[in-house]
Design a protein around this motif. Structure first.
Motif, PDB file in Angstrom:
ATOM      1  N   ASP A  64     -36.250  -8.310  22.179  1.00  0.00           N
ATOM      2  CA  ASP A  64     -35.929  -9.063  20.964  1.00  0.00           C
ATOM      3  C   ASP A  64     -36.485 -10.489  20.978  1.00  0.00           C
ATOM      4  OD1 ASP A  64     -34.647  -6.989  19.689  1.00  0.00           O
ATOM      5  OD2 ASP A  64     -32.697  -7.476  20.549  1.00  0.00           O
ATOM      6  N   GLY A  65     -37.040 -10.919  22.092  1.00  0.00           N
ATOM      7  CA  GLY A  65     -37.638 -12.249  22.180  1.00  0.00           C
ATOM      8  C   GLY A  65     -39.140 -12.156  22.041  1.00  0.00           C
ATOM      9  N   ASP A  66     -39.843 -13.053  22.726  1.00  0.00           N
ATOM     10  CA  ASP A  66     -41.306 -13.005  22.669  1.00  0.00           C
ATOM     11  C   ASP A  66     -41.917 -12.689  24.035  1.00  0.00           C
ATOM     12  OD1 ASP A  66     -40.797 -15.394  23.942  1.00  0.00           O
ATOM     13  OD2 ASP A  66     -42.045 -16.606  22.619  1.00  0.00           O
ATOM     14  N   GLY A  67     -41.096 -12.208  24.956  1.00  0.00           N
ATOM     15  CA  GLY A  67     -41.591 -11.877  26.290  1.00  0.00           C
ATOM     16  C   GLY A  67     -42.665 -10.810  26.290  1.00  0.00           C
ATOM     17  N   TRP A  68     -42.449  -9.726  25.520  1.00  0.00           N
ATOM     18  CA  TRP A  68     -43.445  -8.662  25.476  1.00  0.00           C
ATOM     19  C   TRP A  68     -44.736  -9.148  24.824  1.00  0.00           C
ATOM     20  CZ3 TRP A  68     -45.335  -4.659  27.662  1.00  0.00           C
ATOM     21  CH2 TRP A  68     -46.296  -3.889  27.009  1.00  0.00           C
ATOM     22  N   VAL A  69     -44.619  -9.908  23.750  1.00  0.00           N
ATOM     23  CA  VAL A  69     -45.809 -10.424  23.068  1.00  0.00           C
ATOM     24  C   VAL A  69     -46.649 -11.245  24.044  1.00  0.00           C
ATOM     25  CG1 VAL A  69     -46.609 -12.034  21.283  1.00  0.00           C
ATOM     26  CG2 VAL A  69     -44.846 -10.355  20.742  1.00  0.00           C
TER      27      VAL A  69
ATOM     28  N   PHE B 112     -47.709   5.694  20.892  1.00  0.00           N
ATOM     29  CA  PHE B 112     -46.561   4.815  21.130  1.00  0.00           C
ATOM     30  C   PHE B 112     -46.883   3.339  20.923  1.00  0.00           C
ATOM     31  CE2 PHE B 112     -43.396   2.527  23.655  1.00  0.00           C
ATOM     32  CZ  PHE B 112     -42.231   3.045  23.099  1.00  0.00           C
ATOM     33  N   PHE B 113     -48.097   2.927  21.183  1.00  0.00           N
ATOM     34  CA  PHE B 113     -48.487   1.528  20.952  1.00  0.00           C
ATOM     35  C   PHE B 113     -48.943   1.315  19.511  1.00  0.00           C
ATOM     36  CE2 PHE B 113     -49.499  -0.556  25.339  1.00  0.00           C
ATOM     37  CZ  PHE B 113     -48.211  -0.312  25.760  1.00  0.00           C
ATOM     38  N   GLY B 114     -48.744   2.311  18.661  1.00  0.00           N
ATOM     39  CA  GLY B 114     -49.141   2.205  17.262  1.00  0.00           C
ATOM     40  C   GLY B 114     -50.602   2.521  17.029  1.00  0.00           C
ATOM     41  N   GLU B 115     -51.250   3.081  18.041  1.00  0.00           N
ATOM     42  CA  GLU B 115     -52.682   3.358  17.918  1.00  0.00           C
ATOM     43  C   GLU B 115     -52.925   4.605  17.075  1.00  0.00           C
ATOM     44  OE1 GLU B 115     -51.708   5.713  21.749  1.00  0.00           O
ATOM     45  OE2 GLU B 115     -50.961   3.906  20.765  1.00  0.00           O
ATOM     46  N   ASN B 116     -54.038   4.562  16.357  1.00  0.00           N
ATOM     47  CA  ASN B 116     -54.496   5.732  15.609  1.00  0.00           C
ATOM     48  C   ASN B 116     -55.328   6.649  16.489  1.00  0.00           C
ATOM     49  OD1 ASN B 116     -54.851   3.362  13.179  1.00  0.00           O
ATOM     50  ND2 ASN B 116     -53.557   5.144  12.798  1.00  0.00           N
ATOM     51  N   LEU B 117     -56.091   6.047  17.392  1.00  0.00           N
ATOM     52  CA  LEU B 117     -56.925   6.830  18.300  1.00  0.00           C
ATOM     53  C   LEU B 117     -56.636   6.416  19.729  1.00  0.00           C
ATOM     54  CD1 LEU B 117     -60.418   6.633  16.549  1.00  0.00           C
ATOM     55  CD2 LEU B 117     -58.669   8.408  16.294  1.00  0.00           C
ATOM     56  N   ARG B 118     -56.397   7.389  20.590  1.00  0.00           N
ATOM     57  CA  ARG B 118     -56.334   7.157  22.037  1.00  0.00           C
ATOM     58  C   ARG B 118     -57.643   7.686  22.584  1.00  0.00           C
ATOM     59  NH1 ARG B 118     -51.883   7.439  25.862  1.00  0.00           N
ATOM     60  NH2 ARG B 118     -50.643   6.484  24.196  1.00  0.00           N
TER      61      ARG B 118
ATOM     62  N   ALA C 199     -44.183   0.870  10.595  1.00  0.00           N
ATOM     63  CA  ALA C 199     -44.919   2.128  10.702  1.00  0.00           C
ATOM     64  C   ALA C 199     -45.526   2.272  12.096  1.00  0.00           C
ATOM     65  CB  ALA C 199     -45.998   2.205   9.629  1.00  0.00           C
ATOM     66  N   ILE C 200     -44.977   1.551  13.075  1.00  0.00           N
ATOM     67  CA  ILE C 200     -45.525   1.592  14.428  1.00  0.00           C
ATOM     68  C   ILE C 200     -45.299   2.938  15.107  1.00  0.00           C
ATOM     69  CG2 ILE C 200     -43.501   0.688  15.645  1.00  0.00           C
ATOM     70  CD1 ILE C 200     -45.519  -1.027  17.313  1.00  0.00           C
ATOM     71  N   ASP C 201     -44.325   3.703  14.622  1.00  0.00           N
ATOM     72  CA  ASP C 201     -43.987   4.987  15.236  1.00  0.00           C
ATOM     73  C   ASP C 201     -45.013   6.044  14.831  1.00  0.00           C
ATOM     74  OD1 ASP C 201     -42.812   7.157  16.428  1.00  0.00           O
ATOM     75  OD2 ASP C 201     -41.066   7.210  15.110  1.00  0.00           O
ATOM     76  N   LYS C 202     -46.070   6.138  15.631  1.00  0.00           N
ATOM     77  CA  LYS C 202     -47.149   7.082  15.347  1.00  0.00           C
ATOM     78  C   LYS C 202     -47.134   8.203  16.380  1.00  0.00           C
ATOM     79  CE  LYS C 202     -49.952   3.552  13.104  1.00  0.00           C
ATOM     80  NZ  LYS C 202     -49.338   3.721  11.805  1.00  0.00           N
TER      81      LYS C 202
ATOM     82  N   MET D 127     -40.817  -2.322  21.703  1.00  0.00           N
ATOM     83  CA  MET D 127     -40.819  -2.200  23.161  1.00  0.00           C
ATOM     84  C   MET D 127     -39.472  -2.571  23.776  1.00  0.00           C
ATOM     85  SD  MET D 127     -43.731  -0.925  23.906  1.00  0.00           S
ATOM     86  CE  MET D 127     -43.735  -1.121  25.673  1.00  0.00           C
ATOM     87  N   GLY D 128     -38.499  -2.900  22.924  1.00  0.00           N
ATOM     88  CA  GLY D 128     -37.160  -3.200  23.424  1.00  0.00           C
ATOM     89  C   GLY D 128     -36.928  -4.642  23.792  1.00  0.00           C
TER      90      GLY D 128
END
Length: 179
Positions: free
Chosen positions: A130-135, A82-88, A24-27, A127-128
Motif C-alpha cells: 500500500d506504500g511506494d516500496g514496490w514501485v 500477473f505483471f499486467g503484461e500482454n506478451l510474455r 485492468a492489471i489482472d491479465k 503486489m500487496g
C-alpha cells in the motif's frame, strides 16, 4: 530464438482505490491466436488510458528472464499476465531494446518499441504494497519492460517467433530510460 510464451488479456476489472476506481492489471493467458490492432490486443482493456494504452502503449511486453529474477527475489511463482503484461517473451532482451526498434512477431505483426513501463501505485497495490516500496524496488532494478506501438496489424499466438527488424543506433534503451 526469441518467441512469445503467452498472450494475455484482461480477465476482469477489479476494484482499486486509485483515481479510476478500477484496474485492468489482472491479465491472463488466452488460447489460440489473438488479433492485434492499433490499440492493442482484441479483448484487452486499460482502465486508466491516460497512463496505459493508446497508440504508443498498445502492447506491454515482459520477458520470462526478468520474471525469473522477480520470482527468485519474491520467493513465489509469477503466472503469465500477473505483471499486467500482454506478451510474455523469452530469448529477447526487452529492456535492452532501443526506442524506435522494430520487431516482427509471427508472420503478420510488426511493432515498435516506444517507452518503458513506469511503475504506478496500482501495480504496487496489486503486489500487496500500500506504500511506494514496490514501485521503488521495481524501478531500481531497471527491468521495466517496454510498451509497443502497432505498426502492422495481424494476429499473434504462443510460439510466434520475434525478430528484430531494425534498431536505431543512437536511440536510448528501455533500461536507460527506466526511472
Amino acid at each position: 530464438m526469441a518467441s512469445v510464451l503467452a498472450v494475455c488479456v484482461v480477465r476482469t476489472l477489479r476494484p482499486d482505490s486509485g483515481r479510476s476506481g478500477v484496474t485492468a492489471i489482472d491479465k491472463g493467458p488466452v488460447d489460440g491466436r489473438v488479433k492485434v490492432n492499433d490499440y492493442g490486443l482484441y479483448a484487452d482493456v486499460q482502465a486508466d488510458r491516460k497512463h496505459h494504452g493508446g497508440l504508443d502503449k498498445a502492447v506491454y511486453v515482459y520477458a520470462q528472464e526478468d520474471i525469473d529474477f522477480w520470482a527468485a527475489e519474491l520467493g513465489r511463482d509469477i503466472p503469465f499476465g500477473f505483471f499486467g503484461e500482454n506478451l510474455r517473451t523469452e530469448g529477447i532482451d526487452v529492456n535492452g531494446a532501443r526506442v524506435g526498434e522494430r520487431w516482427s512477431i509471427g508472420s503478420e505483426v510488426i511493432v515498435e518499441v516506444t517507452s518503458p513501463r513506469i511503475p504506478c501505485q496500482t501495480f504496487s497495490r496489486w503486489m500487496g504494497d500500500d506504500g511506494d516500496g514496490w514501485v521503488k524496488r521495481f524501478a531500481q532494478e531497471r527491468r521495466p519492460g517496454p510498451y509497443l506501438r502497432v505498426v502492422t496489424r495481424g494476429s499473434i499466438g504462443v510460439g510466434d517467433e520475434i525478430n528484430v527488424l531494425e534498431v536505431p543506433a543512437d536511440a536510448p534503451t528501455i533500461r536507460s530510460l527506466a526511472i
